[in-house]
Scaffold this motif. Structure first.
Motif, PDB file in Angstrom:
ATOM      1  N   PRO A  54       0.796  -1.235   0.000  1.00  0.00           N
ATOM      2  CA  PRO A  54       0.000   0.000   0.000  1.00  0.00           C
ATOM      3  C   PRO A  54       0.829   1.286   0.000  1.00  0.00           C
ATOM      4  CG  PRO A  54      -0.499  -1.405   1.912  1.00  0.00           C
ATOM      5  CD  PRO A  54       0.756  -1.895   1.287  1.00  0.00           C
ATOM      6  N   VAL A  61       6.566   9.615  -4.043  1.00  0.00           N
ATOM      7  CA  VAL A  61       6.146  11.010  -4.048  1.00  0.00           C
ATOM      8  C   VAL A  61       7.085  11.888  -3.219  1.00  0.00           C
ATOM      9  CG1 VAL A  61       4.228  12.581  -3.727  1.00  0.00           C
ATOM     10  CG2 VAL A  61       3.782  10.210  -4.186  1.00  0.00           C
TER      11      VAL A  61
ATOM     12  N   PHE B  98       4.491  22.623  -7.922  1.00  0.00           N
ATOM     13  CA  PHE B  98       4.497  22.195  -6.532  1.00  0.00           C
ATOM     14  C   PHE B  98       3.130  21.601  -6.164  1.00  0.00           C
ATOM     15  CE2 PHE B  98       5.175  23.475  -1.921  1.00  0.00           C
ATOM     16  CZ  PHE B  98       6.289  22.679  -1.736  1.00  0.00           C
ATOM     17  N   MET B  99       2.067  22.278  -6.598  1.00  0.00           N
ATOM     18  CA  MET B  99       0.727  21.803  -6.276  1.00  0.00           C
ATOM     19  C   MET B  99       0.429  20.471  -6.944  1.00  0.00           C
ATOM     20  SD  MET B  99      -1.202  25.418  -6.455  1.00  0.00           S
ATOM     21  CE  MET B  99      -2.781  25.305  -5.703  1.00  0.00           C
ATOM     22  N   THR B 101       2.472  18.063  -7.281  1.00  0.00           N
ATOM     23  CA  THR B 101       2.972  16.958  -6.459  1.00  0.00           C
ATOM     24  C   THR B 101       2.059  16.704  -5.264  1.00  0.00           C
ATOM     25  OG1 THR B 101       4.440  18.427  -5.223  1.00  0.00           O
ATOM     26  CG2 THR B 101       5.379  17.321  -7.102  1.00  0.00           C
ATOM     27  N   PHE B 102       1.409  17.753  -4.772  1.00  0.00           N
ATOM     28  CA  PHE B 102       0.442  17.536  -3.692  1.00  0.00           C
ATOM     29  C   PHE B 102      -0.725  16.684  -4.180  1.00  0.00           C
ATOM     30  CE2 PHE B 102       2.204  21.080  -1.158  1.00  0.00           C
ATOM     31  CZ  PHE B 102       2.255  20.421   0.050  1.00  0.00           C
ATOM     32  N   PHE B 104      -0.734  14.632  -6.604  1.00  0.00           N
ATOM     33  CA  PHE B 104      -0.195  13.300  -6.847  1.00  0.00           C
ATOM     34  C   PHE B 104      -0.067  12.537  -5.528  1.00  0.00           C
ATOM     35  CE2 PHE B 104       4.145  11.211  -7.874  1.00  0.00           C
ATOM     36  CZ  PHE B 104       3.545  10.000  -8.137  1.00  0.00           C
ATOM     37  N   PHE B 105       0.401  13.213  -4.499  1.00  0.00           N
ATOM     38  CA  PHE B 105       0.561  12.639  -3.170  1.00  0.00           C
ATOM     39  C   PHE B 105      -0.795  12.148  -2.646  1.00  0.00           C
ATOM     40  CE2 PHE B 105       4.012  13.541   0.175  1.00  0.00           C
ATOM     41  CZ  PHE B 105       3.819  12.314   0.767  1.00  0.00           C
ATOM     42  N   PHE B 106      -1.769  13.026  -2.756  1.00  0.00           N
ATOM     43  CA  PHE B 106      -3.119  12.765  -2.293  1.00  0.00           C
ATOM     44  C   PHE B 106      -3.685  11.521  -2.989  1.00  0.00           C
ATOM     45  CE2 PHE B 106      -7.667  14.302  -2.116  1.00  0.00           C
ATOM     46  CZ  PHE B 106      -7.762  14.227  -0.741  1.00  0.00           C
ATOM     47  N   ALA B 108      -1.951   9.161  -4.517  1.00  0.00           N
ATOM     48  CA  ALA B 108      -1.159   7.970  -4.190  1.00  0.00           C
ATOM     49  C   ALA B 108      -1.600   7.349  -2.869  1.00  0.00           C
ATOM     50  CB  ALA B 108       0.322   8.336  -4.133  1.00  0.00           C
ATOM     51  N   ILE B 109      -1.837   8.198  -1.884  1.00  0.00           N
ATOM     52  CA  ILE B 109      -2.243   7.693  -0.565  1.00  0.00           C
ATOM     53  C   ILE B 109      -3.583   6.958  -0.675  1.00  0.00           C
ATOM     54  CG2 ILE B 109      -3.067   8.398   1.719  1.00  0.00           C
ATOM     55  CD1 ILE B 109      -0.999  10.647   1.640  1.00  0.00           C
ATOM     56  N   PHE B 110      -4.556   7.610  -1.329  1.00  0.00           N
ATOM     57  CA  PHE B 110      -5.892   7.011  -1.350  1.00  0.00           C
ATOM     58  C   PHE B 110      -5.994   5.848  -2.318  1.00  0.00           C
ATOM     59  CE2 PHE B 110      -6.799  10.766   1.050  1.00  0.00           C
ATOM     60  CZ  PHE B 110      -7.649  10.250   2.011  1.00  0.00           C
ATOM     61  N   LEU B 111      -5.182   5.845  -3.353  1.00  0.00           N
ATOM     62  CA  LEU B 111      -5.194   4.684  -4.240  1.00  0.00           C
ATOM     63  C   LEU B 111      -4.678   3.464  -3.486  1.00  0.00           C
ATOM     64  CD1 LEU B 111      -5.813   3.701  -7.084  1.00  0.00           C
ATOM     65  CD2 LEU B 111      -3.420   4.087  -7.653  1.00  0.00           C
ATOM     66  N   GLY B 112      -3.603   3.653  -2.699  1.00  0.00           N
ATOM     67  CA  GLY B 112      -3.076   2.555  -1.885  1.00  0.00           C
ATOM     68  C   GLY B 112      -4.144   2.029  -0.942  1.00  0.00           C
ATOM     69  N   ILE B 113      -4.848   2.943  -0.295  1.00  0.00           N
ATOM     70  CA  ILE B 113      -5.897   2.515   0.646  1.00  0.00           C
ATOM     71  C   ILE B 113      -7.022   1.800  -0.109  1.00  0.00           C
ATOM     72  CG2 ILE B 113      -7.608   3.302   2.325  1.00  0.00           C
ATOM     73  CD1 ILE B 113      -5.782   5.618   3.012  1.00  0.00           C
TER      74      ILE B 113
END
Lengths: 337, 445
Positions: A54, A61, B98-99, B101-102, B104-106, B108-113
């Protein structure tokens, strides 16, 4: 706090974050491959993939964040590092690409392919080595500025004791950090067999880590005396780092408090990394780019800081959710979910 | 053509982007399709749609991985290959980068979940809710990064004093004149392409007689959404043409081989052009270019002759323009036809020629995406920042671009091959019926 100090601190925190999560990831890949070829796969692989699946994308990132932020806050670095790092940077990207995609091919794909696992494990050790060249170059002595632009002195880099000591440190730290974390994770998963092996790895790699750190200091004294003097000026940061190293290995050796042992490893690297960063200032790339000279114009800098804070407000709860679901959820860690 | 580091940098950037855009398009478009499928599954209590969402999500992870790594590559290559550009643009355009990457970060986290919590929540809607941040994250990524590209087409939000950017206005740079039309076009066409690719897969199963109810439901869903997104894309394309006519007339003029400034200008379809700039074999639609530029046949369309020769884009972009528009029309036609046949009971929407037509629409949509980007990017030549910095002033001075190009081409070859093989292996011999049976044995969720 001035804008440039704020900017570099933000970036340094992200680079530190990347250092920890990526080291766990890189080392885990290597250990997973090692387990496969020594026919001990059933022991560690499940544990490792339960942790990695996960979070691997999130790891990536952190890195993107760092370099986009660096160019955003300090556009001059793009010019110097960009020109100099074409080949080392390209190699690092290619290794990262192979690693990221073959992880997905291997883990979500149909077959349990040893070749994919090999690519994943091997690149994990080469990436820290190639990424660390950027830090080495920032010490100066590997760039020459001529009328045509910036020239990268590759031969100097390959024959420099300093550069090799940094590479060594990068590789052994990865294995050390990763083994310490995975010991803790195995402990939580009540996976005794994996814990026994990983604990040994952690103890085994602790000595080279600290030796390599000393080597870097010695080489730095020769390579960049100014930086070395600055580092001596904040010796207590490195002293704290050493202290936490001793706490971590002591607990690991005594088989006690694996969680706190890993936190000590994190603190060990935190103080070493921030001590290194602080003593490097005011230079970003010695001696061409300083943090005051290269900082982005103030309007953009302020906008970046605002966005950064807004972004954190979004990210921190999300990261906590991620960790609660996959890192601190005992049932998930044990493989029951 | 001289293969100096400028040309090699252009080729390398183009290769990375052309490869990345395949995965980026899927990355932006597929989450919304997964979201719709899971929604229908829960709402209708129909396991078919849930299996659909699951299988799409599984394939999606593979493409996301390649998208992430090639996206990282282009992110770094911007600085490695165009250091002077980044040094300058970093002052003005760091904010959206910069935004991005934010976002993208967001995502990435929720796709993993999302991927690892299919059966973890008692309430199925809780899992569905996770698709929202994924869709928002991927679409916002597209928005931010497209605004950077828009800035390169219509730079604004700063003044130049002695070669340095001053008086920066980050928001003005981000919301430049090109941003609205471009973002709309990129997002709509990504949604559309994802719908047609997923439709092509279902249609292929049906054409091979392997498809059952599951594939029929998939095809209906993708064709309906496909038609909506194709209509959206057409509208976005129209807005883009109007934007070009007003703000970047040389791009439109080069794409349309339009040399003399005139009102009631003809639209050129197909055709060839020789060295002297004489067009033959083309289909001329009278007055249509004027109409496209300003909704009136009297609109004056600026011709290429108004621009100095060294500031004109290459004329070859006309072909990319034609292909893109033709495929767009085809997508509207084929999805419209399917839906008409579906609505009128006496026709059979499962006939073979139509299904083959849908199979073709998936790859064609991706070709249209590539052509659209070729048109947009080559149409900006010789500028990297239109009117401010030329491409050859921005490129790296390093002599090693050739080596880097060779390494990356090899990498993309390997990634592309493995990605396709893994995706095929993943689904071949694992029919959805077996998965349905296994997960939902009594046909209910």
């Amino acid at each position: 706090m001035s804008l440039e100090v704020l900017g570099i601190s933000v970036l340094w925190i992200f680079l530190y974050g990347y250092l920890i999560v990526a080291a766990i990831d890189f080392g885990a890949g290597f250990f997973a491959y090692y387990a496969r070829i020594t026919k001990r796969e059933h022991i560690m692989s499940k544990l490792i993939s339960r942790y990695l699946s996960p979070v691997w994308e999130v790891t990536n990132v952190f890195f993107v964040f760092f370099f986009v932020g660096l160019v955003g806050f300090f556009p001059d670095t793009a010019y110097y590092l960009g020109t100099a790092l074409l080949i080392p940077g390209s190699i690092a990207i290619i290794l990262l690409s192979i690693r990221g995609s073959f992880y997905a091919f291997g883990n979500y794909g149909p077959s349990n392919n040893t070749f994919f696992l090999f690519l994943y494990g091997a690149t994990g050790l080469l990436i820290p080595a190639s990424l660390s060249t950027a830090l080495t170059i920032s010490e100066g002595g590997f760039l020459e500025v001529t009328d045509d632009g910036v020239v990268f002195l590759a031969k100097e880099l390959f024959t420099s004791p300093y550069s090799w000591s940094v590479v060594t440190l990068a590789i052994v730290s990865v294995l050390y950090i990763s083994a310490s974390f995975l010991t803790y994770y195995a402990h939580r998963a009540e996976d005794i067999e994996s814990r026994v092996i990983l604990r040994k790895f952690s103890l085994f790699w602790s000595a080279p880590t600290i030796l390599a750190s000393l080597m870097v200091f010695v080489a730095l004294r020769e390579h960049n005396p100014e930086h070395f003097q600055n580092a001596i000026g904040i010796w207590w940061m490195f002293g704290l780092s050493l202290l936490f190293f001793m706490i971590a290995t002591f607990l690991m050796y005594k088989k006690k408090m694996y969680g706190f042992s890993f936190i000590s490893v994190m603190l060990q690297f935190f103080f070493a990394f921030f001590g290194y960063g602080a003593s490097h200032l005011p230079y970003i790339i010695y001696p061409y780019v300083t943090i005051t000279g290269s900082v982005v114009n103030e309007t953009m800098g302020t906008a970046l800081v605002i966005v950064f804070i807004a972004g954190l407000l979004l990210l921190i709860p999300s990261l906590i959710l991620l960790m609660r679901l996959f890192l601190f959820d005992a049932d998930y860690v044990k493989g029951k979910k | 053509m001289e293969f100096d580091s400028v040309m090699l940098s252009r080729i390398l950037t183009a290769s990375t982007l052309l490869f990345h855009v395949i995965f980026a398009t899927i990355g932006v478009g597929v989450p919304i399709m997964i979201m719709i499928a899971e929604f229908l599954g829960i709402k209708k209590n129909d396991p078919h749609y849930l299996v659909l969402a699951r299988r799409w999500a599984r394939g999606y992870t593979i493409t996301v991985a390649v998208g992430v790594v090639t996206g990282t590559a282009i992110g770094l290559q911007l600085s490695l290959l165009w250091p002077s550009f980044m040094q300058f643009a970093g002052q003005v355009i760091a904010l959206p980068l910069f935004m991005e990457t934010f976002a993208f970060f967001f995502e990435a986290i929720f796709l993993g979940i999302y991927l690892y919590t299919w059966d973890r929540f008692k309430n199925r809607w809780a899992h569905w809710l996770l698709t929202i941040p994924v869709v928002i994250g991927s679409t916002l990524s597209a928005f931010f990064i497209t605004s950077v590209n828009s800035f390169m087409n219509t730079p604004q939000g700063f003044d130049i004093v002695n070669g340095e950017a001053v008086n920066i206005d980050p928001l003005a740079a981000m919301f430049n004149p090109a941003t609205p039309a471009k973002v709309f076009h990129v997002v709509m066409s990504s949604y559309m392409t994802a719908a047609f690719i997923l439709a092509a897969i279902a249609a292929f199963a049906l054409v091979r007689k392997k498809g059952k109810d599951y594939h029929k439901k998939a095809l209906r869903l993708t064709m309906i959404t496909g038609l909506i997104f194709a209509a959206g894309t057409a509208l976005a394309g129209d807005l883009s043409a109007k934007f070009l006519a007003e703000h970047q007339p040389e791009k439109l003029a080069a794409a349309e081989w339009h040399f003399e400034t005139e009102s009631n200008a003809d639209l050129l379809v197909f055709g060839t052009i020789n060295e002297e700039g004489e067009v033959s074999n083309a289909l001329r639609i009278p007055g249509m270019l004027s109409f496209l530029s300003g909704n009136s046949f009297d609109t004056e369309v600026i011709g290429l002759n108004e621009f100095p020769e060294d500031e004109r884009p290459p004329l070859g972009i006309h072909y990319a323009f034609d292909i893109m528009v033709m495929i767009g029309m085809y997508s509207l036609f084929i999805s419209g036809l399917f839906i008409v046949l579906m609505l009128f009971k006496r026709f059979n929407e499962w006939n073979k020629p139509l299904l083959w037509g849908i199979v073709a629409s998936g790859p064609l949509a991706m070709i249209a995406i590539e052509c659209g980007w070729i048109l947009a990017e080559i149409g900006r030549q010789p500028w990297i920042l239109r009117g401010i910095m030329k491409v050859d002033e921005a490129a790296t001075t390093s002599g090693d671009v050739g080596i880097a190009l060779a390494m990356f081409l090899l990498l993309y070859g390997v990634l592309g091959t493995f990605c396709v093989t893994v995706l095929i292996k993943m689904f071949k011999n694992r029919p959805p019926e077996a998965e349905l049976e296994k997960r939902y044995p009594n046909g209910k969720i």
